[in-house]
Design a protein around this motif. Structure first.
Motif, short mmCIF file in Angstrom:
data_model
loop_
_atom_site.label_atom_id
_atom_site.label_comp_id
_atom_site.label_asym_id
_atom_site.label_seq_id
_atom_site.Cartn_x
_atom_site.Cartn_y
_atom_site.Cartn_z
N ASP A 82 0.86 -1.18 0.00
CA ASP A 82 0.00 0.00 0.00
C ASP A 82 0.90 1.24 0.00
O ASP A 82 0.97 1.98 0.98
CB ASP A 82 -0.91 -0.01 1.22
CG ASP A 82 -1.93 1.13 1.18
OD1 ASP A 82 -2.04 1.81 0.13
OD2 ASP A 82 -2.61 1.36 2.19
N GLY A 83 1.62 1.43 -1.11
CA GLY A 83 2.49 2.58 -1.23
C GLY A 83 3.95 2.18 -1.17
O GLY A 83 4.33 1.06 -1.47
N PHE A 84 4.79 3.15 -0.73
CA PHE A 84 6.24 2.93 -0.74
C PHE A 84 6.89 3.83 0.30
O PHE A 84 6.58 5.02 0.38
CB PHE A 84 6.78 3.25 -2.14
CG PHE A 84 8.24 2.95 -2.33
CD1 PHE A 84 8.68 1.64 -2.46
CD2 PHE A 84 9.16 3.97 -2.39
CE1 PHE A 84 10.02 1.36 -2.65
CE2 PHE A 84 10.50 3.71 -2.58
CZ PHE A 84 10.94 2.39 -2.70
N ARG A 85 7.77 3.26 1.09
CA ARG A 85 8.58 3.97 2.09
C ARG A 85 7.76 4.92 2.97
O ARG A 85 8.09 6.10 3.14
CB ARG A 85 9.73 4.71 1.43
CG ARG A 85 10.76 3.75 0.86
CD ARG A 85 12.04 4.41 0.45
NE ARG A 85 12.98 3.37 0.03
CZ ARG A 85 14.08 3.62 -0.64
NH1 ARG A 85 14.41 4.86 -0.96
NH2 ARG A 85 14.88 2.63 -1.00
N GLY A 86 6.69 4.38 3.51
CA GLY A 86 5.88 5.15 4.44
C GLY A 86 4.82 6.03 3.82
O GLY A 86 4.01 6.61 4.54
N MET A 87 4.80 6.14 2.52
CA MET A 87 3.76 6.91 1.83
C MET A 87 2.73 5.91 1.30
O MET A 87 3.08 4.95 0.63
CB MET A 87 4.35 7.71 0.67
CG MET A 87 5.25 8.83 1.12
SD MET A 87 5.96 9.73 -0.28
CE MET A 87 7.52 8.86 -0.42
#
Length: 169
Positions: A23-28
């Motif tokens: 669900d996204g990437f690197r906390g986003m």
């Protein structure tokens, strides 16, 4: 026996789906508002396309590694102010192979329609993913896409095409 087999298949399918999606990437997270991301990440505008309502940003202090793969760039695309895609670019076949191994470890095996071409695809409930390598340029990439926003964008595009076909002829 049939119930046990059905339960096992269902458990494997659910576990595979849960493992194979992000669900996204690197906390986003997919669909996160640009304004909210900008409050936590030092964004740098790379480009914008008013006709398509997209803007592309990089994160100034982004770690340009994915596992052992050295990345040339990471670009974050926002559509209508929401996180829509993440593009991870690499240079050289060796780093492409590493990014592919990391992606396979994270998601499981991708589909490869033509084994003679380094193009791999994966569809999850939350994300779409594509890996590709261009031997002429030496460029490799991993593209992650929000499935929800992609479906919505395609629906809007189809409606604009329909309206154009009716009104513009």
């Amino acid at each position: 026996m049939a119930r046990i087999l059905t339960a096992m298949v269902l458990c494997i399918a659910l576990a595979t789906t849960a493992f194979a999606d992000v669900d996204g990437f690197r906390g986003m997270r997919w669909g996160e508002r640009l304004e909210d991301v900008a409050m936590t990440k030092p964004l740098a505008l790379e480009s914008s396309n008013k006709a398509d309502d997209t803007v592309v940003y990089t994160v100034r202090d982004d770690r340009l590694w994915l596992g052992p793969a050295r990345l040339e760039e990471i670009r974050y695309t926002f559509w209508k102010g929401r996180l829509y895609t993440v593009f991870l670019g690499t240079r050289g076949y060796e780093d492409f192979q590493k990014i592919k191994q990391v992606a396979f470890e994270r998601f499981g095996a991708f589909d490869q329609p033509d084994p003679s071409v380094e193009k791999h695809y994966l569809q999850g409930e939350l994300s779409l993913a594509g890996l590709r390598f261009d031997p002429k340029s030496g460029a490799g990439s991993l593209l992650l896409i929000s499935r929800m926003l992609n479906d919505l964008k395609q629906q809007i595009d189809r409606e604009l095409i329909r309206q154009g076909a009716e009104a513009d002829f």
